[in-house]
Design an enzyme around this catalytic site. Structure first.
Site, short mmCIF file in Angstrom:
data_model
loop_
_atom_site.label_atom_id
_atom_site.label_comp_id
_atom_site.label_asym_id
_atom_site.label_seq_id
_atom_site.Cartn_x
_atom_site.Cartn_y
_atom_site.Cartn_z
N GLY A 33 30.95 38.29 45.13
CA GLY A 33 31.45 37.54 43.91
C GLY A 33 30.74 36.16 44.04
O GLY A 33 29.62 35.85 44.08
N ILE A 34 31.67 35.13 43.54
CA ILE A 34 31.07 33.63 43.51
C ILE A 34 30.43 33.12 44.65
O ILE A 34 29.75 32.61 44.65
CB ILE A 34 32.40 32.79 42.75
CG1 ILE A 34 33.03 33.39 41.39
CG2 ILE A 34 31.84 31.64 42.28
CD1 ILE A 34 34.13 32.73 40.96
N ASP A 53 32.56 36.18 56.17
CA ASP A 53 33.29 37.10 55.41
C ASP A 53 33.95 38.35 56.01
O ASP A 53 33.60 38.45 57.55
CB ASP A 53 32.56 37.52 54.10
CG ASP A 53 33.25 37.73 52.73
OD1 ASP A 53 34.21 38.91 52.94
OD2 ASP A 53 32.99 37.33 52.02
N ASP A 80 37.44 36.75 60.00
CA ASP A 80 38.61 36.91 59.08
C ASP A 80 39.21 35.23 59.19
O ASP A 80 39.56 34.70 60.38
CB ASP A 80 39.47 37.85 59.72
CG ASP A 80 40.68 37.86 58.98
OD1 ASP A 80 41.09 36.80 58.11
OD2 ASP A 80 41.53 38.93 59.17
N TYR A 111 41.81 37.41 45.84
CA TYR A 111 41.63 37.18 44.32
C TYR A 111 41.66 38.61 43.65
O TYR A 111 42.55 39.22 43.18
CB TYR A 111 40.77 36.55 43.82
CG TYR A 111 40.63 36.12 42.27
CD1 TYR A 111 41.57 35.58 41.52
CD2 TYR A 111 39.36 36.61 41.54
CE1 TYR A 111 41.63 35.84 40.21
CE2 TYR A 111 39.41 36.66 40.22
CZ TYR A 111 40.19 36.26 39.56
OH TYR A 111 40.28 36.19 38.25
N TYR A 176 49.49 33.80 43.88
CA TYR A 176 48.08 33.04 43.94
C TYR A 176 48.21 31.64 43.32
O TYR A 176 47.43 30.61 43.82
CB TYR A 176 47.52 34.10 43.00
CG TYR A 176 46.00 33.66 42.78
CD1 TYR A 176 44.81 33.67 43.74
CD2 TYR A 176 45.58 33.18 41.54
CE1 TYR A 176 43.76 33.29 43.57
CE2 TYR A 176 44.21 32.75 41.38
CZ TYR A 176 43.28 32.89 42.31
OH TYR A 176 42.03 32.41 42.00
N LYS A 180 46.88 28.05 44.99
CA LYS A 180 45.69 27.37 44.52
C LYS A 180 46.24 25.78 44.48
O LYS A 180 45.29 24.95 44.54
CB LYS A 180 45.21 28.16 43.41
CG LYS A 180 44.39 29.08 43.71
CD LYS A 180 43.15 29.22 44.51
CE LYS A 180 42.53 30.35 45.05
NZ LYS A 180 41.27 30.14 45.91
N PRO A 206 37.97 26.29 39.34
CA PRO A 206 37.35 26.89 38.19
C PRO A 206 38.21 27.59 37.14
O PRO A 206 39.47 28.10 37.51
CB PRO A 206 36.52 28.24 38.87
CG PRO A 206 36.70 27.91 40.29
CD PRO A 206 37.96 26.91 40.49
N1 LIG Z 1 36.96 34.75 39.70
C1 LIG Z 1 37.71 33.79 38.77
O1 LIG Z 1 37.85 34.04 37.60
C2 LIG Z 1 38.23 32.60 39.64
C3 LIG Z 1 38.80 31.61 38.89
C4 LIG Z 1 39.48 30.65 39.80
C5 LIG Z 1 38.91 30.48 40.96
N2 LIG Z 1 38.67 31.43 41.55
C6 LIG Z 1 38.22 31.23 42.89
O2 LIG Z 1 36.90 31.48 43.53
C7 LIG Z 1 36.78 32.12 44.70
C8 LIG Z 1 35.76 33.31 44.61
O3 LIG Z 1 36.37 34.18 43.57
P1 LIG Z 1 35.84 35.66 43.19
O4 LIG Z 1 36.01 35.92 41.89
O5 LIG Z 1 34.59 35.72 43.77
O6 LIG Z 1 37.02 36.28 44.21
P2 LIG Z 1 36.80 37.63 45.07
O7 LIG Z 1 38.02 38.17 45.48
O8 LIG Z 1 35.70 38.74 44.45
O9 LIG Z 1 36.15 37.36 46.45
C9 LIG Z 1 36.62 36.90 47.54
C10 LIG Z 1 35.83 36.90 48.91
O10 LIG Z 1 36.54 36.47 49.62
C11 LIG Z 1 36.48 37.29 50.92
N3 LIG Z 1 37.73 37.27 51.83
C12 LIG Z 1 38.82 37.78 51.45
N4 LIG Z 1 39.88 37.52 52.46
C13 LIG Z 1 39.11 37.33 53.52
C14 LIG Z 1 39.41 36.67 54.88
N5 LIG Z 1 40.55 36.91 55.39
N6 LIG Z 1 38.59 36.24 55.63
C15 LIG Z 1 37.11 36.04 55.01
N7 LIG Z 1 36.90 36.56 53.90
C16 LIG Z 1 37.81 36.89 53.00
C17 LIG Z 1 36.29 38.71 50.30
O11 LIG Z 1 35.82 39.72 51.04
C18 LIG Z 1 35.37 38.26 49.16
O12 LIG Z 1 34.10 38.45 49.44
C19 LIG Z 1 38.15 32.47 45.29
O13 LIG Z 1 38.76 31.33 45.82
C20 LIG Z 1 38.95 32.56 43.98
O14 LIG Z 1 40.27 32.24 43.99
C21 LIG Z 1 37.79 32.49 40.96
#
Ligand SMILES: NC(=O)c1ccc[n+]([C@@H]2O[C@H](COP(=O)([O-])OP(=O)(O)OC[C@H]3O[C@@H](n4cnc5c(N)ncnc54)[C@H](O)[C@@H]3O)[C@@H](O)[C@H]2O)c1
Length: 270
Positions: A33-34, A53, A80, A111, A176, A180, A206
């Site tokens: 992801g991001i 991760d 973790d 997320y 959630y 945040k 974001p």
């Molecule tokens: N996608 C969006 O539209 C959006 C909008 C606002 C904020 N965000 C924030 O941006 C960040 C990234 O978003 P995303 O879309 O890539 O989310 P995602 O859920 O796809 O990715 C989250 C990542 O965190 C890792 N993760 C989860 N639990 C974990 C743990 N216990 N220990 C270590 N790693 C762990 C997952 O394996 C994954 O790689 C997040 O903080 C999300 O809340 C996303």
């Protein structure tokens, strides 16, 4: 990298001095992801990046890819963030390997794994606790783990990933949204405490990114509506967040702390 015995001395390959050359960054949730986009951007700008991760195959493969393509040394550390001891071991590993921790991007969150939207009174205790444990307690753990090293070097950049939902609210994800908003509060508290050690703590909020996770969680109509509400009326890409994160990780933001930078194409104006 986890114990593949890869040579990490790549000085011979470094041909130019990049913005983060010689710096070490940790990106939690950096395997997919991001977070993967932040890891890639930091590595491309010369940083040694520790991808932290729980998704091992994705993390290993990204670390290998970045190691091969960039001048920095990228490694994957399976951790973790809800486990305090594991985050301490992770920080120790990073310092043993690279000698310092200069940047911590607290991006890991529940997320994508939120599942479908549900009314606040149908969220189970287990779901509530899990979201809080990863999204809020995980940040606390990671900051505690890196703090001794950043304090010793009297320098550090901590960037916590929040969300615009902390400002706008969002139906169906009460846990959630609460998590945040807590990230913003925690950012402010830590900024006050860590500033005397010359460590800045900021957050990025974001907007709704049109990535796989958001598409799984929301109907296409919801994404289109978000686009229409922006001053810059287009879909938000993962890459739109990179500039803000790199700015807060760089010396350009050395006198900025406790702030939340909203990156949403000009929807929320705080
Ligand atoms: N996608 C969006 O539209 C959006 C909008 C606002 C904020 N965000 C924030 O941006 C960040 C990234 O978003 P995303 O879309 O890539 O989310 P995602 O859920 O796809 O990715 C989250 C990542 O965190 C890792 N993760 C989860 N639990 C974990 C743990 N216990 N220990 C270590 N790693 C762990 C997952 O394996 C994954 O790689 C997040 O903080 C999300 O809340 C996303």
């Amino acid at each position: 990298m986890t114990g593949s015995g890869r040579d990490t001395d790549k000085d011979f390959r470094e041909v130019e001095l990049l913005r983060f050359s010689g710096k070490t960054a940790i990106v939690t949730g950096g395997a997919t992801g991001i977070g993967a986009v932040y890891a890639e951007a930091l590595a491309t700008e010369g940083a040694n990046v520790a991808i932290v991760d729980i998704r091992e195959p994705e993390g290993e493969s990204l670390a290998q890819n970045l190691y091969d393509r960039t001048s920095g040394n990228s490694v994957f550390i399976n951790t973790d963030v809800t486990q305090n001891e594991a985050t301490i071991a992770m920080a120790r590993k990073v310092v043993n390997q690279f000698g310092s921790i200069d940047i911590l991007v607290n991006n890991a969150a529940v997320y994508l794994d939120l599942g479908h939207k549900k009314p606040f009174d149908e969220i189970s205790l287990e779901e509530w606790e899990k979201v809080m444990a990863v999204n809020v307690r995980g940040i606390w753990h990671c900051v505690k783990a890196v703090f001794p090293y950043m304090r010793r070097q009297r320098n550090g950049k901590i960037i916590n990933i929040s969300s615009v939902v902390a400002y706008t609210g969002a139906a169906g994800f009460a846990h959630y949204v609460a998590s945040k908003a807590a990230v913003i509060g925690l950012t402010r508290a830590l900024a006050k405490e860590l500033g005397s050690s010359n460590i800045t703590v900021n957050a990025v909020a974001p907007g709704l990114v049109s990535n796989d996770a958001s598409r799984q969680l929301n109907e296409e109509k919801y994404l289109e509506q978000a686009t229409k509400m922006r001053s810059l009326p287009r879909a938000m890409k993962q890459e739109d967040l990179v500039g803000a994160v790199l700015f807060l990780a760089s010396p350009d933001s050395d006198f900025i702390s406790g702030q939340t930078l909203i990156v949403d194409g000009g929807t929320v104006m705080d």
